[in-house]
Design a protein around this motif. Structure first.
Motif, mmCIF file in Angstrom:
data_model
loop_
_atom_site.group_PDB
_atom_site.id
_atom_site.type_symbol
_atom_site.label_atom_id
_atom_site.label_comp_id
_atom_site.label_asym_id
_atom_site.label_seq_id
_atom_site.Cartn_x
_atom_site.Cartn_y
_atom_site.Cartn_z
ATOM 1 N N SER A 116 0.848 -1.181 0.000
ATOM 2 C CA SER A 116 0.000 0.000 0.000
ATOM 3 C C SER A 116 0.891 1.240 0.000
ATOM 4 O O SER A 116 2.117 1.141 0.001
ATOM 5 C CB SER A 116 -0.939 -0.002 1.210
ATOM 6 O OG SER A 116 -2.022 0.888 1.019
ATOM 7 N N PHE A 117 0.249 2.396 -0.006
ATOM 8 C CA PHE A 117 0.949 3.676 -0.089
ATOM 9 C C PHE A 117 1.944 3.818 1.063
ATOM 10 O O PHE A 117 1.597 3.643 2.232
ATOM 11 C CB PHE A 117 -0.090 4.789 -0.047
ATOM 12 C CG PHE A 117 0.425 6.168 -0.323
ATOM 13 C CD1 PHE A 117 1.350 6.413 -1.319
ATOM 14 C CD2 PHE A 117 -0.062 7.244 0.407
ATOM 15 C CE1 PHE A 117 1.807 7.697 -1.578
ATOM 16 C CE2 PHE A 117 0.377 8.534 0.158
ATOM 17 C CZ PHE A 117 1.317 8.763 -0.828
ATOM 18 N N TYR A 120 1.799 5.935 4.796
ATOM 19 C CA TYR A 120 1.159 5.532 6.049
ATOM 20 C C TYR A 120 2.221 5.078 7.056
ATOM 21 O O TYR A 120 2.251 5.531 8.200
ATOM 22 C CB TYR A 120 0.147 4.411 5.819
ATOM 23 C CG TYR A 120 -0.834 4.677 4.710
ATOM 24 C CD1 TYR A 120 -1.469 5.907 4.582
ATOM 25 C CD2 TYR A 120 -1.116 3.698 3.758
ATOM 26 C CE1 TYR A 120 -2.354 6.147 3.543
ATOM 27 C CE2 TYR A 120 -2.003 3.926 2.726
ATOM 28 C CZ TYR A 120 -2.609 5.162 2.616
ATOM 29 O OH TYR A 120 -3.472 5.399 1.593
ATOM 30 N N CYS A 161 -6.188 1.935 2.328
ATOM 31 C CA CYS A 161 -6.356 2.750 1.134
ATOM 32 C C CYS A 161 -7.443 2.084 0.292
ATOM 33 O O CYS A 161 -7.355 0.885 0.009
ATOM 34 C CB CYS A 161 -5.044 2.817 0.357
ATOM 35 S SG CYS A 161 -5.030 3.985 -1.011
ATOM 36 N N ASN A 164 -7.155 0.633 -3.236
ATOM 37 C CA ASN A 164 -5.789 0.535 -2.716
ATOM 38 C C ASN A 164 -4.766 0.917 -3.779
ATOM 39 O O ASN A 164 -4.884 0.550 -4.947
ATOM 40 C CB ASN A 164 -5.521 -0.892 -2.237
ATOM 41 C CG ASN A 164 -4.190 -1.012 -1.529
ATOM 42 O OD1 ASN A 164 -3.822 -0.154 -0.727
ATOM 43 N ND2 ASN A 164 -3.459 -2.076 -1.804
ATOM 44 N N ASN A 165 -3.785 1.656 -3.361
ATOM 45 C CA ASN A 165 -2.638 2.023 -4.187
ATOM 46 C C ASN A 165 -1.440 1.222 -3.681
ATOM 47 O O ASN A 165 -1.099 1.340 -2.502
ATOM 48 C CB ASN A 165 -2.374 3.527 -4.028
ATOM 49 C CG ASN A 165 -1.156 4.015 -4.775
ATOM 50 O OD1 ASN A 165 -0.676 3.376 -5.697
ATOM 51 N ND2 ASN A 165 -0.641 5.163 -4.370
ATOM 52 N N ASP A 193 -8.080 5.980 3.507
ATOM 53 C CA ASP A 193 -7.655 6.959 2.509
ATOM 54 C C ASP A 193 -8.475 6.736 1.244
ATOM 55 O O ASP A 193 -8.342 5.706 0.583
ATOM 56 C CB ASP A 193 -6.164 6.790 2.240
ATOM 57 C CG ASP A 193 -5.606 7.831 1.279
ATOM 58 O OD1 ASP A 193 -6.393 8.612 0.707
ATOM 59 O OD2 ASP A 193 -4.374 7.868 1.108
#
Length: 374
Positions: A116-117, A120, A161, A164-165, A193
Motif C-alpha cells: 500500500s501507499f 502511512y 487505502c 488501494n494504491n 484513505d
C-alpha cells in the motif's frame, strides 16, 4: 538512438510517481530524454480549464492571510458530502491528512496493509509508532476479512487505502461495514484513505464510506483533491470524521497550513459537475479497453477498480527471462515511464503500476508494448 542503461552510480529509487529526473539519472539517460509519464495516478483530463484563470485572479489576495477556519471551503465540502461542517478539516494535501491521523496515536501500535501507499508507515514512524504489516497475498491481493481482523489484535489504529494504491483493488462496502463493527469492538481506530474514490469504475463517489460516519465515529476518511482535479502542485485535501475527532486533528494542525489560493478553489472544484461527468465518461471507456488490451499483450493484470493497473509479465514471459525489472528498463528506453514497485512493501519490484491516460496516449503505450514484450 539507443542508450545502454546502467544502475552503477545511482540514487535510490524515487518513492512516488512523476519523478522522471531521478529515474533518468539512475539509468544513465540524459535529463532531456523524452518521456511520456504513466507513473503518476492523475486524471489526464485536468485540471479544469478555468483553474488557471481562477488562480490568476487571486494574486492580489495573496497579501492577506487565509481565514483561520477555512469556513467557506469547509462549508462547500460539508454540503457536497452531506455532513456537518464540524466534521470537515481542510488539509495541505492528502499527505498532511495522513500525518495528522497518525499524530492521534503517537507512541501506540499501528497496522498497515502491504502493499500500500508508503506514506502511512512513514507517518507512523514519524510519531514513534511500531507498525505491523498485514500482507495482501499475490496475485489477487484480496482482503481476507477474518485473517485481517485477527491480525489487528493489540493494534490501536489501522490505515487502509480504498481503492488501494498500488493494487487498484477495492474492499467492498459490505466488508467495510463488517470491519468497522469488529474494529469498534476491539477499540481499533480505522483510517481510510479515499484518494481515488472519485475515480472508482462504475461507482465513483457512490462507493465512498461517508454514509458510515454516522454509526462509526472511530473512522476517519481522508480525501485528496490532487488526483481527480490534477493539482499535485497545489496541495489540497481534507478529512471527514466525527466532530470530536476533527477538533483533535485541528488542534494538531499548524495554523494556515492550506494556502489562500488552494482554499478558494475548493467550492468551484466541487461544483464543476461537467468536469466530473467528462471524467466518468473517459474512465468508463478507457478502463475496460486498457484492461483487455494489457492482458492481450501478455501481461498479468490485477483486477482494477480505478484509474491505474498493477501488472507484470505473465508466467510464460517470466519463465523466458522477461520480468518486471527488465520490462521497466525496456519501456523507459523507449520513452515510456511507468511506476516501479521497488519501494512498495510486498512487491519489491516484481510488478509495475500503469496509470490510465487519454485514449491517444494509451494507444501509444500499447504500441510500445509490442516491442517490449517479445
Amino acid at each position: 538512438m539507443s542508450h545502454q542503461l546502467s544502475m552503477l552510480s545511482t540514487p535510490s529509487w524515487p518513492s512516488h510517481g512523476g519523478q522522471s529526473a531521478a529515474l533518468l539519472q539512475r539509468f544513465g539517460l540524459p535529463p532531456d530524454y523524452p518521456l511520456e509519464d504513466f507513473s503518476a495516478n492523475l486524471n489526464p483530463l485536468g485540471p479544469p480549464e478555468w483553474v488557471a484563470e481562477a488562480l490568476s485572479s487571486q494574486l492580489l489576495a495573496l497579501k492577506h492571510y487565509p481565514a483561520p477556519d477555512y469556513g467557506a471551503a469547509r462549508e462547500a465540502i460539508a454540503a457536497y458530502h452531506r455532513v456537518a461542517v464540524e466534521q470537515v478539516l481542510l488539509t495541505n494535501g492528502g499527505a498532511e491528512a495522513i500525518f495528522l491521523a497518525a499524530s492521534l496515536h503517537a507512541g501506540q501500535k499501528a497496522g498497515v496493509l502491504a502493499p500500500s501507499f508508503g506514506e502511512y508507515a512513514r507517518a507512523c514512524h514519524a510519531y514513534q509508532m511500531p507498525v505491523t504489516s498485514i500482507t495482501l497475498p499475490a496475485p489477487a491481493f484480496a482482503l481476507d476479512l477474518d485473517a485481517f481482523v485477527a491480525a489487528l489484535e493489540g493494534i490501536d489504529v489501522v490505515f487502509l487505502c480504498r481503492p488501494n494504491n498500488p493494487t487498484a483493488t477495492l474492499i467492498s462496502f459490505d466488508d467495510m461495514q463488517a470491519l468497522l463493527a469488529r474494529t469498534a469492538a476491539i477499540n481499533c481506530r480505522v483510517v481510510v484513505d479515499e484518494a481515488f474514490i472519485d475515480m472508482t469504475v462504475g461507482r465513483g463517489e457512490a462507493a465512498s464510506l461517508t454514509p458510515l460516519l454516522v454509526d462509526h465515529p472511530h473512522m476517519l476518511l481522508l480525501r485528496s483533491m490532487t488526483k481527480f482535479f490534477t493539482l499535485p502542485g497545489l496541495r489540497l485535501g481534507y478529512v471527514l470524521a466525527s466532530a470530536p475527532l476533527i477538533r483533535s486533528l485541528g488542534a494538531r494542525q499548524p495554523p494556515w497550513s492550506v494556502n489562500q489560493m488552494a482554499a478558494e478553489l475548493v467550492a468551484p472544484l466541487l461544483a464543476d459537475q461537467a468536469f466530473a461527468e467528462r471524467t466518468r465518461t473517459w474512465l468508463e471507456i478507457e478502463h475496460p479497453r486498457m484492461a483487455i488490451a494489457l492482458r492481450a499483450k501478455g501481461l498479468e493484470v490485477v483486477p482494477s477498480t480505478t484509474n491505474f493497473f498493477l501488472v507484470r509479465p505473465n508466467n510464460a514471459l517470466r519463465e523466458g527471462g522477461l520480468d518486471s525489472n527488465v520490462l521497466f528498463e525496456r519501456l523507459l528506453q523507449r520513452g515510456m515511464l511507468v511506476r516501479h514497485t521497488q519501494n512498495f512493501s510486498g512487491l519489491d519490484g516484481g510488478w509495475l503500476r500503469i496509470a490510465l491516460r487519454d485514449a491517444q496516449a494509451n494507444h501509444r503505450l500499447l504500441k510500445v508494448f509490442n516491442d517490449c514484450l517479445c
